[in-house]
Design an enzyme around this catalytic site. Sequence first.
Site: not given
Ligand code: CO
Length: 213
Positions: A44, A46, A101
Amino acid sequence: MPVLDELLYRNKQWAANRLRQDPDFFSRLSAQQTPDYLWIGCSDSRVPATEIVGLDPGEMFVHRNIGNVVIHTDFNCLSVMQFAIDVLRVKHIIVCGHYGCGAIRAAMSQLSYGFVDNWLRHIKEIIVKYEAELVPLDEDARLRRLCELNVIEQVKNLGKSKAVQRAWDAGHPLQLHGWIYGIADGIIHDLDIHLHNREQIPSIFHMLGKSDA
Ligand code: CO
């Protein structure tokens, strides 16, 4: 300016800033890396591993994949682990998941997302394993808890691996930890799972043979 030129321009600025702060920064790093930590986190965008724990280049070895999973047939993750343990001699392996997530959310649904379904099915197995705990929760709480449970299960998977057990057998002080990061507030929480010896792993997973795998 084309988009990628912009990134290359920013890179030159970044390197120049680093040199201003520390003239020896790159020459020192080019000699070798000696990280104490291996981070296994989600891909991810972020959750930029090194940045959120305030470490510099050279201080943490990083492996990221969708859903921060440790799968025993994934040669990529297994190779990273083996290299980090045997060659870099890291002292800590941190599995760090994150709330919200997308991989966990996708695994909770019955929708097909294509080839990645093969990857996400490992998370679906965790949903089945903890069904009794997860079913009573509302959807938000279920997603949060599954994000946590996924980290805990991946730390256990690390402990079941030959690379980790071989390090423990050799007296290498290797510790495994599970963390979760809050995208909404930037804070990491320790999930209080810390493995540091074979006795914390169910005996059926103790690898006693001589295979290097
Ligand atoms: Co994730």
